[in-house]
Design an enzyme around this catalytic site. Structure first.
Site, PDB file in Angstrom:
ATOM      1  N   ASN A  10      -4.236  -5.981   0.361  1.00  0.00           N
ATOM      2  CA  ASN A  10      -4.572  -5.347  -0.912  1.00  0.00           C
ATOM      3  C   ASN A  10      -5.205  -6.409  -1.810  1.00  0.00           C
ATOM      4  O   ASN A  10      -4.506  -7.257  -2.353  1.00  0.00           O
ATOM      5  CB  ASN A  10      -3.302  -4.776  -1.563  1.00  0.00           C
ATOM      6  CG  ASN A  10      -3.572  -4.232  -2.949  1.00  0.00           C
ATOM      7  OD1 ASN A  10      -4.721  -3.998  -3.327  1.00  0.00           O
ATOM      8  ND2 ASN A  10      -2.518  -4.020  -3.735  1.00  0.00           N
ATOM      9  N   TRP A  11      -6.514  -6.336  -1.946  1.00  0.00           N
ATOM     10  CA  TRP A  11      -7.221  -7.382  -2.709  1.00  0.00           C
ATOM     11  C   TRP A  11      -7.175  -7.136  -4.211  1.00  0.00           C
ATOM     12  O   TRP A  11      -7.709  -7.939  -4.986  1.00  0.00           O
ATOM     13  CB  TRP A  11      -8.675  -7.486  -2.231  1.00  0.00           C
ATOM     14  CG  TRP A  11      -8.796  -8.147  -0.894  1.00  0.00           C
ATOM     15  CD1 TRP A  11      -7.796  -8.805  -0.211  1.00  0.00           C
ATOM     16  CD2 TRP A  11      -9.964  -8.239  -0.069  1.00  0.00           C
ATOM     17  NE1 TRP A  11      -8.278  -9.292   0.979  1.00  0.00           N
ATOM     18  CE2 TRP A  11      -9.602  -8.961   1.092  1.00  0.00           C
ATOM     19  CE3 TRP A  11     -11.272  -7.779  -0.193  1.00  0.00           C
ATOM     20  CZ2 TRP A  11     -10.515  -9.233   2.116  1.00  0.00           C
ATOM     21  CZ3 TRP A  11     -12.178  -8.052   0.824  1.00  0.00           C
ATOM     22  CH2 TRP A  11     -11.803  -8.775   1.965  1.00  0.00           C
ATOM     23  N   LYS A  12      -6.624  -6.037  -4.641  1.00  0.00           N
ATOM     24  CA  LYS A  12      -6.552  -5.723  -6.078  1.00  0.00           C
ATOM     25  C   LYS A  12      -7.922  -5.946  -6.738  1.00  0.00           C
ATOM     26  O   LYS A  12      -8.939  -5.680  -6.114  1.00  0.00           O
ATOM     27  CB  LYS A  12      -5.462  -6.560  -6.754  1.00  0.00           C
ATOM     28  CG  LYS A  12      -4.143  -6.524  -5.987  1.00  0.00           C
ATOM     29  CD  LYS A  12      -2.988  -7.041  -6.764  1.00  0.00           C
ATOM     30  CE  LYS A  12      -1.786  -7.137  -5.846  1.00  0.00           C
ATOM     31  NZ  LYS A  12      -0.534  -7.281  -6.524  1.00  0.00           N
ATOM     32  N   HIS A  96       0.691   2.681  -5.952  1.00  0.00           N
ATOM     33  CA  HIS A  96       1.042   1.256  -6.044  1.00  0.00           C
ATOM     34  C   HIS A  96       1.778   1.031  -7.366  1.00  0.00           C
ATOM     35  O   HIS A  96       1.483   1.691  -8.366  1.00  0.00           O
ATOM     36  CB  HIS A  96      -0.232   0.403  -5.978  1.00  0.00           C
ATOM     37  CG  HIS A  96       0.065  -1.062  -5.831  1.00  0.00           C
ATOM     38  ND1 HIS A  96       0.401  -1.851  -6.907  1.00  0.00           N
ATOM     39  CD2 HIS A  96       0.107  -1.863  -4.742  1.00  0.00           C
ATOM     40  CE1 HIS A  96       0.628  -3.091  -6.469  1.00  0.00           C
ATOM     41  NE2 HIS A  96       0.459  -3.115  -5.162  1.00  0.00           N
ATOM     42  N   GLU A  98       1.484  -1.098  -9.558  1.00  0.00           N
ATOM     43  CA  GLU A  98       0.609  -1.386 -10.702  1.00  0.00           C
ATOM     44  C   GLU A  98      -0.003  -0.101 -11.256  1.00  0.00           C
ATOM     45  O   GLU A  98      -0.261   0.013 -12.450  1.00  0.00           O
ATOM     46  CB  GLU A  98      -0.464  -2.422 -10.287  1.00  0.00           C
ATOM     47  CG  GLU A  98       0.158  -3.805 -10.147  1.00  0.00           C
ATOM     48  CD  GLU A  98      -0.460  -4.697  -9.091  1.00  0.00           C
ATOM     49  OE1 GLU A  98      -1.620  -4.479  -8.706  1.00  0.00           O
ATOM     50  OE2 GLU A  98       0.240  -5.634  -8.646  1.00  0.00           O
ATOM     51  N   GLU A 168       7.918  -1.559  -1.750  1.00  0.00           N
ATOM     52  CA  GLU A 168       7.530  -2.735  -2.517  1.00  0.00           C
ATOM     53  C   GLU A 168       8.381  -2.850  -3.775  1.00  0.00           C
ATOM     54  O   GLU A 168       8.078  -2.204  -4.797  1.00  0.00           O
ATOM     55  CB  GLU A 168       6.056  -2.635  -2.928  1.00  0.00           C
ATOM     56  CG  GLU A 168       5.096  -2.556  -1.769  1.00  0.00           C
ATOM     57  CD  GLU A 168       3.727  -3.130  -2.143  1.00  0.00           C
ATOM     58  OE1 GLU A 168       3.273  -4.035  -1.445  1.00  0.00           O
ATOM     59  OE2 GLU A 168       3.147  -2.686  -3.148  1.00  0.00           O
ATOM     60  N   GLY A 174       3.735 -10.155  -6.386  1.00  0.00           N
ATOM     61  CA  GLY A 174       2.955 -11.171  -7.086  1.00  0.00           C
ATOM     62  C   GLY A 174       3.799 -12.206  -7.806  1.00  0.00           C
ATOM     63  O   GLY A 174       3.290 -12.969  -8.632  1.00  0.00           O
ATOM     64  N   SER A 214       5.250 -10.516  -2.134  1.00  0.00           N
ATOM     65  CA  SER A 214       5.228 -11.959  -1.868  1.00  0.00           C
ATOM     66  C   SER A 214       5.398 -12.309  -0.388  1.00  0.00           C
ATOM     67  O   SER A 214       6.062 -13.290  -0.041  1.00  0.00           O
ATOM     68  CB  SER A 214       6.279 -12.676  -2.734  1.00  0.00           C
ATOM     69  OG  SER A 214       5.987 -12.471  -4.109  1.00  0.00           O
ATOM     70  N   GLY A 235      -0.650  -8.784  -0.981  1.00  0.00           N
ATOM     71  CA  GLY A 235      -1.610  -9.033  -2.051  1.00  0.00           C
ATOM     72  C   GLY A 235      -2.143 -10.454  -1.971  1.00  0.00           C
ATOM     73  O   GLY A 235      -3.063 -10.762  -1.210  1.00  0.00           O
ATOM     74  N   GLY A 236      -1.528 -11.367  -2.717  1.00  0.00           N
ATOM     75  CA  GLY A 236      -2.017 -12.745  -2.865  1.00  0.00           C
ATOM     76  C   GLY A 236      -2.370 -13.434  -1.550  1.00  0.00           C
ATOM     77  O   GLY A 236      -3.440 -14.046  -1.428  1.00  0.00           O
TER      78      GLY A 236
END
Ligand code: PEP
Length: 258
Positions: A10-12, A96, A98, A168, A174, A214, A235-236
């Site tokens: 997930n590159w956001k 998600h 977010e 999640e 994150g 994470s 993500g990261g």
């Protein structure tokens, strides 16, 4: 394990078209990689088409990070299932944290999107998970159950079996603070049990449930070894080729999927 692991990036809101395209073109996939592990990349909307072209022939799938439930209309700034298909997507992340917490998306609204995804042949990756306050109040399972029940309302057992769910915990996303594999496995086993009660043992045995929060190359193995965890939404650690490649390799080496 009878379920094929799925590792998702997930590159956001990161990467220009060029950066995304270069990642896809330079990712060192092996020809039979995707027979063992499903690999899915979720770039920002602007890069979808370019990444879809760059991934042709690799077996790596493409998805979007969100979508509107309607096909078209006066919804300024939104993107429709038809547009995502047109850009080359086969998957879509829905609900998600977010989206839920920054953009106030409700379970009812997410449910409309999940149904729209199935109508248009997009595989939904539905995210659920508790906040830190909810966790500390002992509400983890209750929150997951409420989100699942609302977001999946009206779906049938075949649809449940075909989708992907990402557990999640919001406090782990994150933050660098990942859930222990014991905690993740406990919540994911609960989710599978809940789906079993509602949709039957077959669907619950087939649906793939990822952990997200994470995840990095140094901890992916802990999750992949758990009985109920079928991969990760990342993500990261998915933004750099080396790190995402290590995650895919981790799933490949440790999954007992055949
Ligand atoms: C996510 O974006 O869904 C996520 C889990 O992010 P991170 O891996 O950075 O915690």
């Amino acid at each position: 394990m009878m379920r094929k692991p799925v590792i998702a990036a997930n590159w956001k809101m990161h990467k220009t078209i060029k950066e995304a395209e270069n990642f896809a073109a330079e990712f060192p996939y092996e020809p039979d990689l995707c027979e063992q592990v499903d690999v899915v990349i979720f770039p920002p909307y602007t890069a979808l088409f370019a990444v879809s072209e760059a991934l042709k022939g690799t077996g790596i799938k493409l998805g979007a990070q969100n979508m509107h439930p309607d096909e078209k209309g006066a919804f300024t700034g939104e993107i429709s299932p038809l547009m995502l298909k047109d850009a080359g997507c086969s998957c879509v992340i829905l609900g998600h944290s977010e989206r839920r917490h920054i953009f106030s998306e409700s379970d009812e609204y997410i449910n409309r999107k999940v149904k729209a995804a199935f109508r248009h042949g997009l595989k939904p990756f539905l995210c659920v998970g508790e906040t830190l306050d909810e966790r500390q109040a002992g509400l983890t399972q209750e929150v997951c159950k409420r989100q699942l029940s609302g977001s999946l309302a009206g779906l049938n057992a075949d649809e449940i079996a075909a989708m992907v769910i990402a557990y999640e915990p919001v406090w782990a996303i994150g933050t660098g603070v990942n859930a222990t594999s014991e905690d993740a496995e406990k919540s994911i086993a609960f989710i599978r049990g809940y789906l079993g009660e509602k949709y039957g043992a077959e669907a619950a045995g087939q649906v793939r449930i990822q952990y997200g929060g994470s995840v990095k190359p140094s901890n992916i193995g802990e999750y992949i070894r758990c009985e109920n965890i079928d991969g990760a939404l990342v993500g990261g650690a998915s933004l750099e080729i080396d790190s995402f490649y290590s995650l895919v390799q981790g799933a490949l080496q440790l999954a007992v999927y055949a």
